[in-house]
Design a protein around this motif. Structure first.
Motif, short mmCIF file in Angstrom:
data_model
loop_
_atom_site.label_atom_id
_atom_site.label_comp_id
_atom_site.label_asym_id
_atom_site.label_seq_id
_atom_site.Cartn_x
_atom_site.Cartn_y
_atom_site.Cartn_z
N TYR A 1 5.72 28.57 15.99
CA TYR A 1 6.89 27.99 15.51
C TYR A 1 6.64 26.53 15.95
CZ TYR A 1 11.81 26.92 15.36
OH TYR A 1 12.96 26.34 14.86
N PRO A 2 5.74 25.68 15.24
CA PRO A 2 5.30 24.49 15.61
C PRO A 2 6.48 23.10 15.13
CG PRO A 2 3.95 24.92 13.93
CD PRO A 2 4.85 26.18 14.18
N VAL A 3 7.87 23.80 15.04
CA VAL A 3 8.70 22.85 14.39
C VAL A 3 8.83 21.53 15.23
CG1 VAL A 3 11.16 22.33 14.00
CG2 VAL A 3 9.79 24.56 13.27
N PHE A 4 8.26 21.47 16.68
CA PHE A 4 8.44 20.33 17.43
C PHE A 4 7.19 19.78 17.97
CE2 PHE A 4 12.83 22.10 17.58
CZ PHE A 4 13.69 21.12 17.57
N GLN A 5 6.17 20.15 16.93
CA GLN A 5 4.79 20.18 17.46
C GLN A 5 4.56 21.09 18.66
OE1 GLN A 5 1.83 17.15 17.16
NE2 GLN A 5 3.37 15.54 16.40
N ALA A 6 3.42 20.76 19.30
CA ALA A 6 3.17 21.67 20.52
C ALA A 6 1.79 21.03 21.06
CB ALA A 6 2.66 23.11 20.08
N GLY A 7 1.67 21.30 22.31
CA GLY A 7 0.63 20.65 23.31
C GLY A 7 1.01 19.50 23.75
N PRO A 8 -0.01 18.65 24.10
CA PRO A 8 0.25 17.15 24.68
C PRO A 8 1.36 16.48 24.10
CG PRO A 8 -2.03 17.94 24.91
CD PRO A 8 -1.40 19.00 24.07
N ARG A 9 1.37 16.80 22.61
CA ARG A 9 2.15 15.77 21.72
C ARG A 9 3.50 16.70 21.25
NH1 ARG A 9 -1.30 11.22 18.75
NH2 ARG A 9 0.96 10.25 18.62
N ILE A 10 3.82 17.48 22.25
CA ILE A 10 5.05 18.31 21.85
C ILE A 10 6.37 17.06 21.74
CG2 ILE A 10 5.63 18.88 24.06
CD1 ILE A 10 6.67 21.53 23.02
N CYS A 11 7.39 17.28 20.85
CA CYS A 11 8.27 16.37 20.74
C CYS A 11 9.20 16.10 21.98
CB CYS A 11 9.29 16.88 19.69
SG CYS A 11 10.74 15.87 19.33
N LEU A 12 9.34 14.89 22.77
CA LEU A 12 9.87 14.53 23.79
C LEU A 12 11.44 14.38 23.46
CD1 LEU A 12 8.25 11.16 24.88
CD2 LEU A 12 8.47 13.17 26.19
N GLY A 13 11.90 14.55 22.40
CA GLY A 13 13.21 14.73 21.99
C GLY A 13 13.73 15.95 21.59
N LYS A 14 13.12 16.84 21.89
CA LYS A 14 13.63 18.19 21.53
C LYS A 14 14.92 18.69 22.08
CE LYS A 14 11.88 22.88 21.89
NZ LYS A 14 11.03 24.01 22.36
N ASP A 15 15.12 18.50 23.43
CA ASP A 15 16.18 18.89 23.97
C ASP A 15 17.51 17.94 23.58
OD1 ASP A 15 15.07 20.86 25.69
OD2 ASP A 15 14.70 19.69 27.19
N MET A 16 17.14 16.54 23.55
CA MET A 16 18.12 15.62 22.91
C MET A 16 18.42 16.17 21.49
SD MET A 16 17.93 11.51 22.33
CE MET A 16 18.21 11.07 24.04
N ALA A 17 17.72 16.51 20.64
CA ALA A 17 17.89 16.99 19.27
C ALA A 17 18.81 18.12 19.16
CB ALA A 17 16.53 17.29 18.65
N PHE A 18 18.55 19.11 20.31
CA PHE A 18 19.56 20.26 20.47
C PHE A 18 20.89 19.99 20.87
CE2 PHE A 18 15.45 23.16 19.98
CZ PHE A 18 16.13 24.02 18.95
N LEU A 19 21.11 19.05 21.75
CA LEU A 19 22.12 18.74 22.57
C LEU A 19 23.10 18.07 21.14
CD1 LEU A 19 21.14 17.35 25.79
CD2 LEU A 19 22.35 19.63 25.47
#
Length: 500
Positions: A435-453
């Motif tokens: 499920y690489p919707v937010f990318q994965a690995g070292p470049r995983i999305c920094l704003g993932k938690d912010m987006a969900f909030l």
């Protein structure tokens, strides 16, 4: 430009007649495995005939490939590997991370807009920007974001507009409304500036319109038969490239104005407690104005379209699945007495529903890298240095082998598991390479938690008061359009109903 197009219009049919396709497939069932390829033009005929549904077409090709990886031959010898294989995705995004970079084609195509921003660079430049930006996503900053930035935009702008629309039975383009909402939010976080794009008059703010045009034209560059065409247009300053130049100038002129104002603000009040990204970069000692504006423009791109795209499809899906909407409303009402930050953090079923929505309609439907050396994928696919490789979240979200026989159904429960100790449901995330919707690995999305909030706060605020009713013909479905980010073709017309 017109002469070039006429040349190709006459040339391609001639090549089609003269040459037989380079294909090893003999039967009709075998032919589904990969697009037919011809000398010189590759699979251009198939690409052109599917130009209005490229995401769906390449998704079908991924599904029809035995190892969920296929080679797409583009004109003039350009080759691109597209995969939906989780093992290969992990290889690209983690195991061989240093091998797969942005690459020259991606960087050149977006450079006019993004410059050296975080989404268009590799190596030390990327590491520095990511490290400095990461401070923007700590718990304190996230709490401030949802309790002040998002909540004020929600209560002072979005909900009043919906209230008026409900009273007057007005049809709104919810996709446009949500983009405006997200644009105001990300500008406040990135610049510490409020563009006021979501106000009752729904103004055509110059900066926002320029940004929309620049993103659209930059996306169109990827779909051209060869980069030479848009580069010729740019050199001659004609057509869409002329508008792109104007739009980028407007964006950077506006960004520079905000940058200078922010510098003066920090100079006058060195102890100012500002949480915006621009202040953080200025305070870090960077005086290169272009570099700082490149970074901020990249974050506006990331924050403007991704959450608004996810929410647009979310409201469509819950309309089609009223039992899911009822469960979300029940959860919202249960959490209504909690503080704002705690409320959105604890909305487990809503979180699962958003994940399920992005499984079917990922905001970034396909992402691209380039190989810096020769390599071999875990599935045996040979990769040559310089070759473009793409992983396909849209295709992966619709694979029976990954999600089961009900993969096409919108079922948030697939993300939940009963916690026997606390007698409640808990969220169970999926492998990020499946499920690489937010990318994965070292470049995983920094704003993932912010987006969900942000998304959960919008969902709670809207559904607590209103029902969103799409204005569509019976049986018709919105058309998914994929570019840098996904959209509904033609917008999302809805009526707003007060919830009784």
């Amino acid at each position: 430009m017109i002469q070039s197009l006429l040349f190709f219009c006459f040339l391609l049919p001639l090549v089609f007649i003269i040459f037989k396709p380079k294909s090893k497939f003999k039967s009709k069932s075998d032919e589904k495995l990969a697009p037919k390829s011809y000398p010189f033009i590759g699979s251009y005929l198939s690409i052109y005939s599917n130009r209005h549904r490229l995401i769906q077409w390449t998704s079908d090709a991924v599904h029809n490939s035995p190892n969920f990886t296929f080679l797409l031959r583009r004109p003039f010898g350009q080759s691109r590997i597209i995969t939906g294989n989780p093992t290969v995705v992990q290889h690209i995004l983690k195991t061989q991370f240093s091998t797969y970079q942005k690459g020259g084609i991606f960087r050149d195509t977006l450079f006019d807009l993004l410059g050296d921003g975080i989404f268009n660079v590799d190596g030390d430049a990327w590491k520095f920007q990511r490290q400095l930006s990461s401070h923007e996503f700590n718990t304190k900053s996230l709490r401030h974001f949802v309790e002040h930035v998002v909540d004020s935009e929600l209560n002072e702008r979005l909900l009043p507009i919906l209230t008026t629309a409900a009273a007057n039975e007005t049809v709104l383009d919810l996709q446009d409304i949500l983009q405006r909402f997200a644009f105001d939010n990300i500008c406040k976080i990135a610049f510490g500036y409020d563009p006021g794009y979501l106000t009752p008059s729904l103004p055509d703010a110059k900066f926002a319109v320029a940004f929309e045009d620049a993103v659209r034209i930059s996306s169109e560059r990827f779909r051209m038969i060869t980069p030479v065409l848009w580069k010729i247009q740019r050199f001659l300053n004609i057509g869409s490239e002329k508008r792109l130049k104007e739009a980028v100038f407007e964006i950077r002129e506006f960004a520079m104005k905000i940058l200078n104002e922010k510098k003066q603000e920090l100079k006058d009040k060195p102890s100012i407690q500002s949480v915006d990204l621009l202040s953080r970069f200025i305070s870090s000692g960077h005086s290169d104005e272009k570099f700082v504006t490149d970074i901020v423009i990249s974050f506006i791109l990331a924050g403007r379209d991704t959450t608004s795209a996810a929410l647009t499809w979310f409201f469509w899906l819950i309309f089609k699945n009223p039992e899911v909407e009822s469960e979300i409303v029940r959860e919202i009402n249960e959490k209504s007495d909690s503080p704002i930050y705690d409320e959105v953090k604890e909305m487990v079923y809503t979180h699962a529903s958003l994940c399920e929505c992005m499984r079917l309609y990922p905001p970034v439907p396909i992402d691209t890298k380039a190989a810096t050396v020769d390599d071999v994928f875990p599935d045996g696919t040979d990769v040559k240095k310089g070759m473009v490789v793409s992983y396909h979240p849209y295709a992966m979200g619709r694979m029976e082998t990954l999600w089961g026989g009900d993969y096409i159904e919108f079922r948030p429960e697939r993300w939940l598991k009963k916690d026997e100790r606390e007698e409640k449901m808990r969220f169970v995330p999926r492998d990020p390479y499946t499920y690489p919707v937010f990318q994965a690995g070292p470049r995983i999305c920094l704003g993932k938690d912010m987006a969900f909030l942000q998304m959960k706060r919008v969902v709670a605020g809207v559904l607590r008061q209103f029902k969103v009713v799409p204005v569509v013909n019976d049986g018709s479905e919105p058309v998914f359009v994929g570019a840098l980010t996904s959209k509904m073709k033609g917008g999302f017309p809805v009526k707003i109903k007060e919830r009784k």
